[in-house]
Scaffold this motif. Structure first.
Motif, PDB file in Angstrom:
ATOM      1  N   THR A 114       0.850  -1.209   0.000  1.00  0.00           N
ATOM      2  CA  THR A 114       0.000   0.000   0.000  1.00  0.00           C
ATOM      3  C   THR A 114       0.876   1.246   0.000  1.00  0.00           C
ATOM      4  O   THR A 114       2.006   1.218   0.496  1.00  0.00           O
ATOM      5  CB  THR A 114      -0.925   0.012   1.223  1.00  0.00           C
ATOM      6  N   ILE A 115       0.291   2.327  -0.525  1.00  0.00           N
ATOM      7  CA  ILE A 115       1.020   3.611  -0.631  1.00  0.00           C
ATOM      8  C   ILE A 115       0.082   4.725  -0.147  1.00  0.00           C
ATOM      9  O   ILE A 115      -1.141   4.645  -0.331  1.00  0.00           O
ATOM     10  CB  ILE A 115       1.491   3.854  -2.072  1.00  0.00           C
ATOM     11  N   GLN A 116       0.650   5.736   0.453  1.00  0.00           N
ATOM     12  CA  GLN A 116      -0.114   6.864   1.014  1.00  0.00           C
ATOM     13  C   GLN A 116       0.632   8.161   0.747  1.00  0.00           C
ATOM     14  O   GLN A 116       1.845   8.229   0.942  1.00  0.00           O
ATOM     15  CB  GLN A 116      -0.323   6.646   2.520  1.00  0.00           C
ATOM     16  N   ALA A 117      -0.086   9.221   0.279  1.00  0.00           N
ATOM     17  CA  ALA A 117       0.520  10.548  -0.014  1.00  0.00           C
ATOM     18  C   ALA A 117       0.244  11.514   1.141  1.00  0.00           C
ATOM     19  O   ALA A 117      -0.785  11.397   1.820  1.00  0.00           O
ATOM     20  CB  ALA A 117      -0.051  11.105  -1.309  1.00  0.00           C
ATOM     21  N   TYR A 118       1.144  12.481   1.377  1.00  0.00           N
ATOM     22  CA  TYR A 118       0.951  13.520   2.408  1.00  0.00           C
ATOM     23  C   TYR A 118       1.425  14.858   1.840  1.00  0.00           C
ATOM     24  O   TYR A 118       2.383  14.921   1.064  1.00  0.00           O
ATOM     25  CB  TYR A 118       1.647  13.153   3.706  1.00  0.00           C
ATOM     26  N   ASP A 119       0.678  15.963   2.261  1.00  0.00           N
ATOM     27  CA  ASP A 119       1.030  17.321   1.763  1.00  0.00           C
ATOM     28  C   ASP A 119       2.067  17.949   2.661  1.00  0.00           C
ATOM     29  O   ASP A 119       2.508  17.339   3.641  1.00  0.00           O
ATOM     30  CB  ASP A 119      -0.227  18.170   1.640  1.00  0.00           C
ATOM     31  N   CYS A 120       2.402  19.229   2.352  1.00  0.00           N
ATOM     32  CA  CYS A 120       3.501  19.901   3.072  1.00  0.00           C
ATOM     33  C   CYS A 120       3.005  20.674   4.305  1.00  0.00           C
ATOM     34  O   CYS A 120       3.788  21.364   4.963  1.00  0.00           O
ATOM     35  CB  CYS A 120       4.210  20.883   2.138  1.00  0.00           C
ATOM     36  N   GLY A 121       1.733  20.648   4.594  1.00  0.00           N
ATOM     37  CA  GLY A 121       1.204  21.300   5.776  1.00  0.00           C
ATOM     38  C   GLY A 121       1.003  22.790   5.542  1.00  0.00           C
ATOM     39  O   GLY A 121       0.744  23.246   4.429  1.00  0.00           O
ATOM     40  N   GLU A 122       1.188  23.591   6.596  1.00  0.00           N
ATOM     41  CA  GLU A 122       0.966  25.037   6.540  1.00  0.00           C
ATOM     42  C   GLU A 122       2.259  25.822   6.555  1.00  0.00           C
ATOM     43  O   GLU A 122       2.246  27.071   6.592  1.00  0.00           O
ATOM     44  CB  GLU A 122       0.091  25.454   7.734  1.00  0.00           C
ATOM     45  N   GLY A 123       3.358  25.117   6.490  1.00  0.00           N
ATOM     46  CA  GLY A 123       4.624  25.826   6.487  1.00  0.00           C
ATOM     47  C   GLY A 123       5.766  24.921   6.120  1.00  0.00           C
ATOM     48  O   GLY A 123       5.576  23.719   5.848  1.00  0.00           O
ATOM     49  N   PRO A 124       6.953  25.510   6.136  1.00  0.00           N
ATOM     50  CA  PRO A 124       8.109  24.699   5.748  1.00  0.00           C
ATOM     51  C   PRO A 124       8.367  23.530   6.683  1.00  0.00           C
ATOM     52  O   PRO A 124       8.941  22.525   6.297  1.00  0.00           O
ATOM     53  CB  PRO A 124       9.259  25.683   5.788  1.00  0.00           C
ATOM     54  N   ASP A 125       7.945  23.706   7.895  1.00  0.00           N
ATOM     55  CA  ASP A 125       8.184  22.629   8.838  1.00  0.00           C
ATOM     56  C   ASP A 125       7.119  21.533   8.754  1.00  0.00           C
ATOM     57  O   ASP A 125       7.152  20.573   9.500  1.00  0.00           O
ATOM     58  CB  ASP A 125       8.261  23.177  10.247  1.00  0.00           C
ATOM     59  N   GLY A 126       6.171  21.712   7.847  1.00  0.00           N
ATOM     60  CA  GLY A 126       5.148  20.688   7.657  1.00  0.00           C
ATOM     61  C   GLY A 126       4.117  20.643   8.737  1.00  0.00           C
ATOM     62  O   GLY A 126       3.528  19.577   8.988  1.00  0.00           O
ATOM     63  N   THR A 127       3.882  21.776   9.381  1.00  0.00           N
ATOM     64  CA  THR A 127       2.908  21.808  10.459  1.00  0.00           C
ATOM     65  C   THR A 127       1.524  21.538   9.893  1.00  0.00           C
ATOM     66  O   THR A 127       1.148  22.044   8.846  1.00  0.00           O
ATOM     67  CB  THR A 127       2.944  23.171  11.153  1.00  0.00           C
ATOM     68  N   ASN A 128       0.756  20.805  10.615  1.00  0.00           N
ATOM     69  CA  ASN A 128      -0.617  20.465  10.252  1.00  0.00           C
ATOM     70  C   ASN A 128      -0.660  19.763   8.891  1.00  0.00           C
ATOM     71  O   ASN A 128      -1.513  20.057   8.062  1.00  0.00           O
ATOM     72  CB  ASN A 128      -1.490  21.722  10.260  1.00  0.00           C
ATOM     73  N   SER A 129       0.284  18.845   8.669  1.00  0.00           N
ATOM     74  CA  SER A 129       0.328  18.073   7.401  1.00  0.00           C
ATOM     75  C   SER A 129      -0.802  17.050   7.402  1.00  0.00           C
ATOM     76  O   SER A 129      -1.135  16.465   8.430  1.00  0.00           O
ATOM     77  CB  SER A 129       1.676  17.379   7.256  1.00  0.00           C
TER      78      SER A 129
END
Length: 956
Positions: A114-129
């Motif tokens: 299985t594979i799962q994608a994730y976004d970059c969040g609300e900032g460079p640190d990936g907050t709230n991804s």
């Protein structure tokens, strides 16, 4: 459709920007399932559909971008350890799946994870991804043609018969290690050796293109290769060797037509090198029948060559049997008129013609076998002397009833009757417990043995109302029939008949209340038997045990199987009771061949009957294809039993003379005739002495343990005079040893199978006794023994018994001469008393004065001879003078030139005394006896003999 979804998502993003929403409100979105392909020599997985992750927050920076993919393990264990997913474009969400290391299709063709994608969040640190849902990825590893075909065997061999075309001789096989059908399959084979008469198809089957000839080329060798569907050639080629066999003929190989058997060899294999060749024909059942024909040997086979009575004793049968067909003799004369046939086993065989050949047993013998408990035993063969029945008497067509034994005997105050008859292929026993009763009982057996014109042994045991029949040692149960009186009862008159039944005359007229008058004794014989009979005996009392009956019938030769423990799986062996037929059955050719080689012939007789035994082998095959199943011809041969080494029965230990005083012979115990008798049986046979270091061969003699079956003591000359002499035998010792004796004035015969030591003891105890005053000067006896029912005989031992007389008998010669003349038969005087001397230490019992008398007589006789000689010389001179005086006168003179005078001055006094009794009244045309003048008491004689008439002088 995917394009429309993307446009909708893009419109959504623009609307969100127009409203000024900058927060990460949405999760990335990917497809739910992907199908991937990867090559063995590449690590990039080609997915369908392509990997794109979309986010509704786009085109917002960070919130609308895809930062990565995470790989999770699937059901098969594949996942993060073998695969990874990378982002190619963060804004579009394009990704790539690849393997971390090269994949092997042969190890694992498919992978799932299985594979799962994730976004970059609300900032460079990936907050709230935020992460997307999990999508399933199926990856198939595509094969490449990396392996070449490999043959299962490096060498293939086959054997084929010559002259035939085969659909397949041998099949070669190669395999390919590639995982895909395209590259793992063998597309075709090829023969790389040129100019061979063989071809190969795509499945590896090799066949010949022309008939093969073993004479032209016995072995064909060539090479083959294989190609897979990717056109890769085999790593190594395979060799094929085809051996051409000469043309195959199905049948038995190694058959020996003539087989020799040496008596005393025990069991020998009949077919040690025999095996069955089916020429590759598949069979599922094999049956072989071995038949040994012994019907012409004795009574169906080789049995003990002793008399029936001796065989019964050896088998442990109860004594007391009565022989109904004994050898003809003055005491058993009821068989004298029956014709007999020669038999190889020395037994007496009587022939019956169904009419005139009948034996009527005397009442004295018949009365000894009365009662309702008895055992009747006999050997029978229907059809006469020939082995085949006449044309009009084929099997089952003889409808006339033939009576074997018909007996009416008196039991106390009643009469019982039984008759044993054959009718076609049926054997019947009629039994009347009481002839005055109206209900006889009939026992009936349907038997093939009574109409096959072969020898068979019948044993009928009657314990009324129970009846047991043994035919060749096998029990047969009867069918019981109660007759209601349709058959008239026999006459109440004692009569035992062999070969027919007695029927009174005018039977129907004299029947009163279904019985016959007792006084009626005229009639005729009816229901005559046609065939051969031997050994007909009846024993009253309890029946014989089954083991005894089997022993009486048992063949000493036959077929056998060597070792049943070595019999293969699925094999069966069956042997008939007479051991003349052996059947083998099995389903495996190899096991069957081993079993055939275990078939043996055995003959337990040391002196087997020599001759030819025909041998047959019949084979039956059953194949899966009945139409093409093999048919084997019957094999015929013969077994030759060689002539056995004849035993040498030697009688010794008895001197030619036995001299004792006459008083000892006149004693109550008499004098033993053979006190130091010794009997030795030996076998003389040829041995190979060259193997023992000696030149040539030699005859060796081995002492063996034998069983004698008869000895005979016979007086030579005239028979014994019961009033003056007798032979004494210990009858009690004979009975204890089970021996029989025939004691007549002509001979004494002791019979019965016993050991040599027993016969030695019995013969040593035979004594010769004389009555008072009956002694003469000599008596001669002859002793001989035999075994195997007279088949082998000993040497003839002659014993001369000399009687030593006292001085009184010398002074009374007239009394002695008279006694001798009454005792001796005139025709035997000369032969028995000629040349008699007394070479015995007991000669000293004669008075010494007898020597003086002999000397005086001799001197007187010599004087007489001198006087006669002088007289003869003077006569010769006178005759010579007369011849000179005139021929006519000389011709009338007696010519005594051939006169011979024989004088024996040393003849003993005992001889002269015996001769004096014989000389009276005898004269001879060729000889003249002149008494010595002046001495009538002297028994010396002058024998005057004409030359040319008798070359040897007769002695007196």
């Amino acid at each position: 459709m995917a394009r429309m979804s993307f446009l909708s998502f893009l419109l959504f993003c623009l609307t969100s920007v127009a409203h000024g929403n900058k927060a990460n409100k949405h999760k990335p979105w990917i497809e739910t399932e992907y199908q991937g392909i990867v090559m063995e020599n590449d690590n990039t997985v080609l997915l369908n559909p392509p990997l794109f992750a979309l986010d509704k927050d786009a085109p917002l920076h960070y919130a609308g971008e895809i930062c990565g993919f995470r790989v999770h393990n699937g059901p098969g264990g594949s996942g993060s350890a073998q695969f990874e997913a990378v982002v190619l474009d963060r804004s579009t969400g394009e990704g790539l799946v690849r393997s971390k290391e090269p994949l092997d299709c042969e190890s694992q063709k498919e992978h799932s994870f299985t594979i799962q994608a994730y976004d970059c969040g609300e900032g460079p640190d990936g907050t709230n991804s935020k992460k997307s849902h999990k999508a399933t990825v199926h990856v198939r590893v595509n094969d490449v043609n990396e392996f070449s075909p490999v043959f299962v065997e490096r060498r293939y061999e086959a054997s084929v018969p010559e002259g035939r075309l085969f659909d397949r001789i041998v099949r070669v096989e190669a395999v390919d290690a590639d995982c895909s059908p395209q590259y793992s399959q063998i597309c075709f084979y090829d023969i790389i050796t040129p100019n061979v008469p063989f071809t190969i198809d795509n499945d590896g089957n090799i066949k010949n293109t022309e008939p093969l000839d073993s004479k032209r080329q016995r072995v064909h060798s060539f090479w083959v290769t294989a190609f897979d569907c990717g056109k890769n050639r085999a790593q190594a080629d395979a060799q094929v060797i085809v051996t051409v066999k000469p043309s195959c003929k199905p049948g038995w190989i190694g058959w020996t037509k003539r087989i020799e058997y040496t008596p005393g060899s025990g069991s020998i294999p009949l077919f040690p090198n025999l095996h069955l060749e089916t020429c590759e024909e598949t069979v599922w059942n094999i049956q072989a029948t071995v038949e040994l024909q012994t019907g012409h040997i004795g009574k169906g086979c080789d049995r003990d060559s002793y008399s029936d009575r001796s065989v019964r004793r050896l088998c442990g049968a109860v004594r007391g049997e009565v022989d109904l067909l004994p050898p003809p003799s003055p005491a058993t004369n009821w068989t004298a008129a029956l014709p007999t046939l020669p038999s190889s086993d020395s037994s007496l065989v009587f022939s019956f013609n169904g009419s005139t050949h009948v034996a009527v047993v005397p009442d004295s013998v018949a009365s000894a076998v009365s009662g309702d408990h008895f055992t009747l035993q006999l050997w029978m063969r229907r059809g006469g002397a020939s082995t085949q029945p006449p044309a009009n008497q084929a099997r089952g067509t003889r409808k006339e009833e033939e009576t074997i034994v018909c007996s009416t005997v008196k039991n106390d105050d009643t009469y019982s009757h039984y008759s044993l008859s054959v009718h076609g292929c049926r054997l019947s026993l009629f039994y009347w417990p009481d002839v005055s009763a109206a209900r006889p009982v009939k026992f009936l057996w349907k038997l093939e043995q009574v109409c096959d014109s072969e020898w068979h042994h019948l044993s009928l045991s009657v314990q009324f109302p129970s009846v047991t029949l043994y035919v060749d040692g096998v029990t047969f149960d009867p069918a019981l029939i109660h007759d209601n009186g349709a058959i008239p009862n026999p006459a109440p008159h004692q009569r035992l008949v062999i070969g027919a039944c007695w029927e009174p005359e005018e039977k129907s007229k004299d029947i009163v209340n279904n019985t016959m008058p007792e006084s009626k004794d005229t009639g005729k014989f009816v229901s005559g038997y046609k065939g051969l009979l031997s050994g007909v005996t009846v024993r009253p009392g309890n029946v014989e045990p089954h083991s005894v009956v089997e022993c009486l019938y048992a063949c000493r030769e036959g077929l056998d199987f060597g070792d049943l423990e070595t019999l293969g799986s699925g094999m069966k062996v069956h042997v008939n009771p007479s051991q003349s037929v052996l059947v083998l059955e099995g389903d495996d050719i190899e096991s069957f061949n081993r079993a055939v080689q275990q078939v043996t012939y055995r003959n337990s007789l040391r002196f087997a009957t020599p001759g030819v035994r025909p041998l047959k082998l019949t084979t039956s095959l059953r194949c899966f294809s009945e139409e093409s199943c093999l048919s084997l011809r019957q094999l015929e041969g013969y077994l030759v039993v060689l002539q056995p080494d004849a035993p040498q029965i030697s009688l010794s230990g008895v001197g030619p003379h036995l001299a004792r005083p006459a008083a000892e012979f006149e004693g109550p115990q008499g004098v033993p005739l053979f006190p130091e008798l010794r009997i030795v049986c030996s076998l003389s046979h040829a041995v190979n002495t060259a193997a023992q270091g000696m030149e040539g061969g030699a005859l060796m003699s081995d002492a063996v343990a034998h069983t004698l079956d008869g000895c005979e003591v016979q007086p030579l000359g005239e028979e014994l005079n019961p009033e003056r002499e007798e032979l004494l035998v210990d009858m009690e010792a004979l009975r204890e040893r089970g021996l029989d004796i025939i004691n007549t004035t002509a001979y004494i015969a002791i019979t019965g199978a016993e050991s040599i030591s027993v016969y030695e003891d019995v013969l040593r105890s035979i004594r010769y006794r004389l009555a008072k005053g009956s002694a003469r000067f000599e008596r001669r006896f002859r002793l001989s023994c035999s075994e195997m029912n007279g088949r082998y005989t000993s040497n003839e031992l002659t014993l001369e018994v000399n009687f030593l007389h006292s001085l009184d008998s010398l002074y009374h010669p007239s009394h002695l001469l008279a006694s001798q003349q009454q005792f001796l038969h005139p025709s035997h005087h000369t032969g028995e008393l000629s040349g008699h001397t007394l070479p015995n230490p007991h000669r000293n019992s004669v008075v010494p004065g007898a020597a003086t008398v002999i000397i005086m007589v001799c001197v007187g006789f010599l004087v007489v001879m001198v006087i006669l000689g002088v007289f003869r010389i003077r006569s010769i001179h006178r005759r010579g003078d007369g011849a000179r005086g005139g021929g006519k006168e000389g011709s009338n003179q007696w010519d005594d030139s051939a006169l011979t005078i024989i004088v024996n001055p040393m003849e003993t006094y005992e001889n002269r005394m015996g001769i004096a009794a014989d000389i009276e009244g005898e004269c001879d045309d060729e000889e003249e006896v002149v008494d010595s003048p002046g001495d009538t008491s002297d028994d010396q004689r002058i024998i005057i003999k004409k030359e040319g008439r008798d070359s040897a002088p007769r002695r007196y």
